[in-house]
Every structure is written in C-alpha cells, then in structure tokens.
Write an enzyme that holds these catalytic residues in place. Structure first.
Site, PDB file in Angstrom:
ATOM      1  NE  ARG A 159      -9.324   8.085  -4.481  1.00  0.00           N
ATOM      2  CZ  ARG A 159      -9.066   8.751  -5.605  1.00  0.00           C
ATOM      3  NH1 ARG A 159      -7.931   8.538  -6.244  1.00  0.00           N
ATOM      4  NH2 ARG A 159      -9.940   9.613  -6.095  1.00  0.00           N
ATOM      5  CG  ASN A 161     -17.354   8.337  -1.796  1.00  0.00           C
ATOM      6  OD1 ASN A 161     -17.189   7.234  -2.306  1.00  0.00           O
ATOM      7  ND2 ASN A 161     -16.394   8.955  -1.159  1.00  0.00           N
ATOM      8  CE  LYS A 178     -18.923   4.490  -1.403  1.00  0.00           C
ATOM      9  NZ  LYS A 178     -17.480   4.403  -1.102  1.00  0.00           N
ATOM     10  CB  CYS A 201     -16.029  -2.635  -2.472  1.00  0.00           C
ATOM     11  SG  CYS A 201     -14.286  -3.103  -2.609  1.00  0.00           S
TER      12      CYS A 201
END
Length: 248
Positions: free
Chosen positions: A152, A127, A68, A29
């Site tokens: 998204r 991703n 991730k 993130c």
C-alpha cells in the site's frame, strides 16, 4: 501469481519464465475473489496443494520459485508451515504480518514475522505496515528479515523508496500516468492505482474521482490530466511490439 492448480500454474509460468527473474506464488491474499477461487490465503489451510504447486514449478522451471504467506491462527502454526515450505527448496519466503481475518487497520504483527525468521535458514521478506521510508529499517530491525516488501505504501506514493523523502503525491500520480501511457498499461489497472492514490490522499467523491470512473481509455485519462500531447506523441511513435527492444 495467484493459483489453485499446479498444472495451470506451470502453464502460466512457462509463458513468462523467460521474461522474469523469478516466479512467486501468492498464498496471502485474503480478498473474496481469491479465497473463493481457492487461491491466495485459501492455500494456507492446504499444505498438500502448496507442496504440489511449488514442487511442480520448481521441477519444471529454470527460474527461482518463491512464495508469500500470511500469519496463521498461532505463531506455531505459521512457523510449521514456513518450515514445510522451506523444505521444498524455495530460496526465499515473504511473510505478511496479518491473519486472514485481520483488516489493514489492524497493526501488522512484526513479532510473529520475527518468529519465522528465527526458525528458517532461508531469507525471509517482511511485509506489513511499511508506509514510510524509515519503516524499511524499522521492520528489518524488529524482525531480523533479510528484505522488505511494500504494498500500500508504494501504491499510495511510489516515491516511498527515496531516502530524500517523498515527492508530493499529485506529482507522483501524474508521473505514474505518464508511465502507464508510455507502456500502454491496462486502463483498468491504471484507473485502480490512481483511484487508490486519491482515496488515500483526497476523496473519490470530488469531480476528479468521478471523472476517472467515467474514463474508458488511457486517452480519456490523458485528457483529464492535460497530457493529450504526450499521449499522442507516444502513440504516434510507439514501435511495433517486436521492435520494442530497440528503444529500451
């Protein structure tokens, strides 16, 4: 899970570990709140902390522990970090195909995800820029990844997973609100997702968007979308928490 501390991560994981299939650590993130808290993509430059968090969780939990990441400054750097993570014994690794400084409008670099896939023996989850159903096969073919993560695209229209094609986003929006009412989802989370749908497909400056901003409860949202009867039916028939398993 977003975390910057192995001990806190373990305490949080222990609360939910009997109710989940796995625990995944978010190391990708790039949002300011995440970076400033030492979480998400801030971990990418701290391999020792990554080791501490993953090793602590793996040593103390019975469920699988995965993570991730996103791309580093060079493909070689990304591969090196991915290999270090693999050596910790995680069963899978998700890779987002953008760097920290990249914005969503910048194309995801599927070729650099492919570099990670080629370097690892564990499954890699690809991703980035998965916005249509056909993108699932496209990104798997381009990267060689074992699986695909969508963010998204699913938030804007969750019917992206249907091979028959997407449902109209307005129908998906109302179905999402019904699910949020049924499961008593947090109103802030519900509002955020609905606003993301509207911002992508329409405009938040229209009366609908302004009304959502003013909503304080799920009941307010139900009234906005003419779901009052459904809201009260659910509310009046919702079992006590310890009886919830009886209706699942």
């Amino acid at each position: 899970m977003g975390t910057s501390n192995a001990v806190r991560a373990l305490k949080a994981a222990e609360i939910v570990c009997n109710d989940v299939a796995a625990v995944d650590i978010n190391m990708g993130c790039p949002k300011a709140f995440s970076i400033q808290g030492g979480m998400g993509a801030a971990l990418l430059s701290k391999p020792e902390l990554i080791h501490d968090i993953l090793a602590t969780l793996k040593r103390n939990l019975d469920v699988p522990v995965t993570c991730k990441i996103r791309l580093l400054n060079s493909p070689a750097d990304t591969v090196e970090l991915a290999r270090r993570i693999e050596k910790l014994g995680v069963p899978a690794l998700a890779v987002h195909g953008r760097k920290i400084a990249d914005r969503p409008r910048d194309p995801a670099k599927w070729d650099e995800i492919a570099d990670v896939v080629a370097a690892l023996s564990i499954p890699v989850i690809a991703n980035g820029d998965v916005l249509e159903y056909d993108d699932f096969s496209r990104i798997k073919t381009a990267t060689g990844a074992a699986s695909v993560m969508v963010a998204r695209g699913a938030m804007w229209n969750a019917s992206i997973f249907s091979p028959k094609g997407k449902s109209h986003w307005e129908d998906v929006k109302k179905a999402y609100l019904r699910k949020s009412i049924l499961w008593n989802n947090d109103v802030k989370s519900t509002k955020y997702t609905i606003k993301e749908m509207i911002a992508h497909h329409s405009c938040l400056e229209l009366p609908e968007g302004k009304s959502i901003n003013k909503a304080d409860t799920l009941e307010d949202l139900a009234q906005l979308y003419q779901l009052e009867d459904y809201y009260w039916t659910v509310k009046n028939n919702r079992p006590l928490a310890h009886d919830l398993h009886c209706i699942l």
